[in-house]
Design a protein around this motif. Sequence first.
Motif, PDB file in Angstrom:
ATOM      1  N   SER A  66       0.823  -1.162  -0.122  1.00  0.00           N
ATOM      2  CA  SER A  66      -0.026   0.032  -0.004  1.00  0.00           C
ATOM      3  C   SER A  66       0.820   1.106  -0.087  1.00  0.00           C
ATOM      4  CB  SER A  66      -0.854  -0.077   1.365  1.00  0.00           C
ATOM      5  OG  SER A  66      -1.595  -1.242   1.359  1.00  0.00           O
ATOM      6  N   ASN A  67       0.311   2.445  -0.366  1.00  0.00           N
ATOM      7  CA  ASN A  67       1.074   3.641  -0.597  1.00  0.00           C
ATOM      8  C   ASN A  67       1.351   4.065   0.763  1.00  0.00           C
ATOM      9  OD1 ASN A  67       1.108   3.514  -3.306  1.00  0.00           O
ATOM     10  ND2 ASN A  67      -0.517   5.014  -3.596  1.00  0.00           N
ATOM     11  N   ASP A  68       0.921   3.694   1.936  1.00  0.00           N
ATOM     12  CA  ASP A  68       1.187   4.292   3.246  1.00  0.00           C
ATOM     13  C   ASP A  68       2.337   3.495   3.674  1.00  0.00           C
ATOM     14  OD1 ASP A  68      -0.068   1.717   3.878  1.00  0.00           O
ATOM     15  OD2 ASP A  68      -1.593   2.610   5.193  1.00  0.00           O
ATOM     16  N   SER A  69       3.047   2.628   3.141  1.00  0.00           N
ATOM     17  CA  SER A  69       4.236   1.868   3.426  1.00  0.00           C
ATOM     18  C   SER A  69       3.807   0.762   4.299  1.00  0.00           C
ATOM     19  CB  SER A  69       5.229   2.831   4.018  1.00  0.00           C
ATOM     20  OG  SER A  69       5.673   3.669   3.372  1.00  0.00           O
ATOM     21  N   ARG A  99       5.438  -3.318   7.510  1.00  0.00           N
ATOM     22  CA  ARG A  99       5.638  -2.075   6.777  1.00  0.00           C
ATOM     23  C   ARG A  99       6.673  -2.665   5.984  1.00  0.00           C
ATOM     24  NH1 ARG A  99       3.189   1.971   8.271  1.00  0.00           N
ATOM     25  NH2 ARG A  99       4.891   3.500   7.636  1.00  0.00           N
ATOM     26  N   TYR A 100       6.832  -1.886   4.772  1.00  0.00           N
ATOM     27  CA  TYR A 100       7.921  -1.920   3.832  1.00  0.00           C
ATOM     28  C   TYR A 100       8.339  -0.724   3.518  1.00  0.00           C
ATOM     29  CZ  TYR A 100       5.094   0.066  -0.115  1.00  0.00           C
ATOM     30  OH  TYR A 100       4.358   1.047  -0.660  1.00  0.00           O
ATOM     31  N   ALA A 101       9.773  -0.777   2.899  1.00  0.00           N
ATOM     32  CA  ALA A 101      10.561   0.232   2.304  1.00  0.00           C
ATOM     33  C   ALA A 101      11.182  -0.283   1.169  1.00  0.00           C
ATOM     34  CB  ALA A 101      11.731   0.781   3.505  1.00  0.00           C
ATOM     35  N   TYR A 102      11.400   0.900   0.056  1.00  0.00           N
ATOM     36  CA  TYR A 102      12.244   0.417  -1.030  1.00  0.00           C
ATOM     37  C   TYR A 102      13.905   0.595  -0.406  1.00  0.00           C
ATOM     38  CZ  TYR A 102       8.343  -0.183  -4.080  1.00  0.00           C
ATOM     39  OH  TYR A 102       7.482  -0.642  -4.719  1.00  0.00           O
ATOM     40  N   VAL A 103      14.634  -0.291  -0.749  1.00  0.00           N
ATOM     41  CA  VAL A 103      16.229  -0.186  -0.195  1.00  0.00           C
ATOM     42  C   VAL A 103      17.075  -0.240  -1.302  1.00  0.00           C
ATOM     43  CG1 VAL A 103      15.745  -0.632   2.309  1.00  0.00           C
ATOM     44  CG2 VAL A 103      16.209  -2.472   0.650  1.00  0.00           C
ATOM     45  N   THR A 104      18.226  -0.021  -1.266  1.00  0.00           N
ATOM     46  CA  THR A 104      19.275  -0.496  -2.420  1.00  0.00           C
ATOM     47  C   THR A 104      20.587  -1.018  -1.765  1.00  0.00           C
ATOM     48  OG1 THR A 104      18.307   1.589  -3.743  1.00  0.00           O
ATOM     49  CG2 THR A 104      20.723   0.612  -4.228  1.00  0.00           C
ATOM     50  N   PRO A 164      15.279 -11.631   9.955  1.00  0.00           N
ATOM     51  CA  PRO A 164      13.862 -11.145  10.564  1.00  0.00           C
ATOM     52  C   PRO A 164      12.953 -10.101   9.504  1.00  0.00           C
ATOM     53  CG  PRO A 164      15.737 -10.479  11.742  1.00  0.00           C
ATOM     54  CD  PRO A 164      16.428 -11.066  10.774  1.00  0.00           C
ATOM     55  N   ASN A 165      13.772  -9.693   8.412  1.00  0.00           N
ATOM     56  CA  ASN A 165      13.190  -9.140   7.312  1.00  0.00           C
ATOM     57  C   ASN A 165      13.394  -9.776   6.162  1.00  0.00           C
ATOM     58  OD1 ASN A 165      12.802  -6.962   9.134  1.00  0.00           O
ATOM     59  ND2 ASN A 165      14.476  -5.682   8.442  1.00  0.00           N
ATOM     60  N   GLU A 166      12.431  -9.542   5.167  1.00  0.00           N
ATOM     61  CA  GLU A 166      12.451 -10.281   3.768  1.00  0.00           C
ATOM     62  C   GLU A 166      12.788  -9.332   2.654  1.00  0.00           C
ATOM     63  OE1 GLU A 166       8.632 -12.386   1.319  1.00  0.00           O
ATOM     64  OE2 GLU A 166       8.773 -12.327   3.481  1.00  0.00           O
ATOM     65  N   LEU A 167      13.538  -9.786   1.818  1.00  0.00           N
ATOM     66  CA  LEU A 167      13.961  -8.667   0.951  1.00  0.00           C
ATOM     67  C   LEU A 167      13.536  -9.336  -0.628  1.00  0.00           C
ATOM     68  CD1 LEU A 167      17.845  -7.933   1.487  1.00  0.00           C
ATOM     69  CD2 LEU A 167      15.795  -6.603   1.756  1.00  0.00           C
ATOM     70  N   ILE A 168      12.818  -8.558  -1.299  1.00  0.00           N
ATOM     71  CA  ILE A 168      12.327  -9.035  -2.509  1.00  0.00           C
ATOM     72  C   ILE A 168      13.029  -8.004  -3.575  1.00  0.00           C
ATOM     73  CG2 ILE A 168      10.224  -9.327  -4.029  1.00  0.00           C
ATOM     74  CD1 ILE A 168       8.944  -9.780  -1.527  1.00  0.00           C
ATOM     75  N   GLU A 169      13.664  -8.718  -4.591  1.00  0.00           N
ATOM     76  CA  GLU A 169      14.404  -7.799  -5.464  1.00  0.00           C
ATOM     77  C   GLU A 169      13.552  -7.354  -6.660  1.00  0.00           C
ATOM     78  OE1 GLU A 169      18.305  -7.792  -8.541  1.00  0.00           O
ATOM     79  OE2 GLU A 169      17.868  -9.577  -7.348  1.00  0.00           O
ATOM     80  N   GLU A 181      12.214  -4.290   1.151  1.00  0.00           N
ATOM     81  CA  GLU A 181      12.084  -4.893   2.461  1.00  0.00           C
ATOM     82  C   GLU A 181      10.997  -4.786   3.392  1.00  0.00           C
ATOM     83  OE1 GLU A 181      15.823  -4.764   5.590  1.00  0.00           O
ATOM     84  OE2 GLU A 181      14.872  -2.693   5.015  1.00  0.00           O
ATOM     85  N   LEU A 182      10.579  -6.090   3.519  1.00  0.00           N
ATOM     86  CA  LEU A 182       9.305  -6.422   4.440  1.00  0.00           C
ATOM     87  C   LEU A 182       9.526  -6.643   5.665  1.00  0.00           C
ATOM     88  CD1 LEU A 182       7.241  -8.947   2.077  1.00  0.00           C
ATOM     89  CD2 LEU A 182       7.319  -6.399   2.032  1.00  0.00           C
ATOM     90  N   THR A 183       9.223  -5.738   6.681  1.00  0.00           N
ATOM     91  CA  THR A 183       9.272  -6.050   8.009  1.00  0.00           C
ATOM     92  C   THR A 183       7.926  -6.399   8.880  1.00  0.00           C
ATOM     93  OG1 THR A 183      10.986  -4.089   8.079  1.00  0.00           O
ATOM     94  CG2 THR A 183      10.111  -4.868  10.285  1.00  0.00           C
ATOM     95  N   TYR A 184       7.761  -7.476   9.190  1.00  0.00           N
ATOM     96  CA  TYR A 184       6.714  -8.010   9.673  1.00  0.00           C
ATOM     97  C   TYR A 184       6.354  -7.622  11.082  1.00  0.00           C
ATOM     98  CZ  TYR A 184       6.643 -11.375   5.742  1.00  0.00           C
ATOM     99  OH  TYR A 184       6.573 -11.874   4.545  1.00  0.00           O
ATOM    100  N   ASP A 185       5.023  -7.504  11.268  1.00  0.00           N
ATOM    101  CA  ASP A 185       4.551  -7.168  12.602  1.00  0.00           C
ATOM    102  C   ASP A 185       4.719  -8.358  13.475  1.00  0.00           C
ATOM    103  OD1 ASP A 185       2.939  -7.096  15.021  1.00  0.00           O
ATOM    104  OD2 ASP A 185       1.376  -5.861  13.970  1.00  0.00           O
ATOM    105  N   PRO A 186       5.173  -8.405  14.776  1.00  0.00           N
ATOM    106  CA  PRO A 186       5.320  -9.583  15.201  1.00  0.00           C
ATOM    107  C   PRO A 186       4.486 -10.201  16.002  1.00  0.00           C
ATOM    108  CG  PRO A 186       6.474  -7.795  16.666  1.00  0.00           C
ATOM    109  CD  PRO A 186       5.694  -7.308  15.202  1.00  0.00           C
ATOM    110  N   ARG A 187       3.271  -9.544  15.822  1.00  0.00           N
ATOM    111  CA  ARG A 187       2.014 -10.250  16.455  1.00  0.00           C
ATOM    112  C   ARG A 187       1.261 -11.068  15.312  1.00  0.00           C
ATOM    113  NH1 ARG A 187       0.054  -4.496  18.252  1.00  0.00           N
ATOM    114  NH2 ARG A 187       0.632  -4.457  16.182  1.00  0.00           N
ATOM    115  N   GLU A 188       1.717 -10.726  14.321  1.00  0.00           N
ATOM    116  CA  GLU A 188       0.851 -11.439  12.989  1.00  0.00           C
ATOM    117  C   GLU A 188       1.272 -12.901  12.983  1.00  0.00           C
ATOM    118  OE1 GLU A 188      -1.525 -10.080  10.913  1.00  0.00           O
ATOM    119  OE2 GLU A 188      -1.516  -8.178  12.212  1.00  0.00           O
ATOM    120  N   ASN A 189       0.716 -13.707  12.332  1.00  0.00           N
ATOM    121  CA  ASN A 189       1.170 -15.125  11.607  1.00  0.00           C
ATOM    122  C   ASN A 189       2.021 -14.843  10.844  1.00  0.00           C
ATOM    123  OD1 ASN A 189       1.416 -17.644  10.940  1.00  0.00           O
ATOM    124  ND2 ASN A 189      -0.680 -17.796   9.735  1.00  0.00           N
ATOM    125  N   ASN A 190       3.398 -15.227  11.185  1.00  0.00           N
ATOM    126  CA  ASN A 190       4.536 -14.982  10.304  1.00  0.00           C
ATOM    127  C   ASN A 190       4.614 -15.921   9.450  1.00  0.00           C
ATOM    128  OD1 ASN A 190       6.886 -14.254   9.370  1.00  0.00           O
ATOM    129  ND2 ASN A 190       7.829 -14.133  11.307  1.00  0.00           N
TER     130      ASN A 190
END
Length: 148
Positions: free
Chosen positions: A62-65, A83-88, A112-117, A96-105
Amino acid sequence: MKRILVFLLPAMVAIACEEKAGGYEVDNGCGLELKLVKMTSSWTGDESIGAKLEWQETIVLSNDSTFLKRRNHDGTTYEAAGRYAYVTYDDRRYVELTYDPRENNIRTSCLPNELIEVTSSRQYKNISWQACDGPVLEYEAHAARCGE
């Protein structure tokens, strides 16, 4: 001075628009949807596509990151958010996906984070799970429908 402004102003507008959209298509103001289209085994190189995938998955950026990942596996739908952010890194662009620790992971990474190129404006590839013997996951990006 006027000549400098003639060249500088369009460049500044282009940069601002690129940053606003994360550099990629966000034509309807709702974000991007990444749909899993291909899975490649890191052990054998075997590929699965379409209905032959072990699971179906979408990630809405979503556009709200924030993001929402939905996975359907054996008739059960799992969700995870964060939350996510574009990183280089090394001149390559990633989400880069940063998961809410309370969610079903349902993270697909050893870290801890997931990187999608971001391989193109329509193609994304998750190789971060490959280091833990997981498959390489490839996604196609489409404009997300509002309300998802």
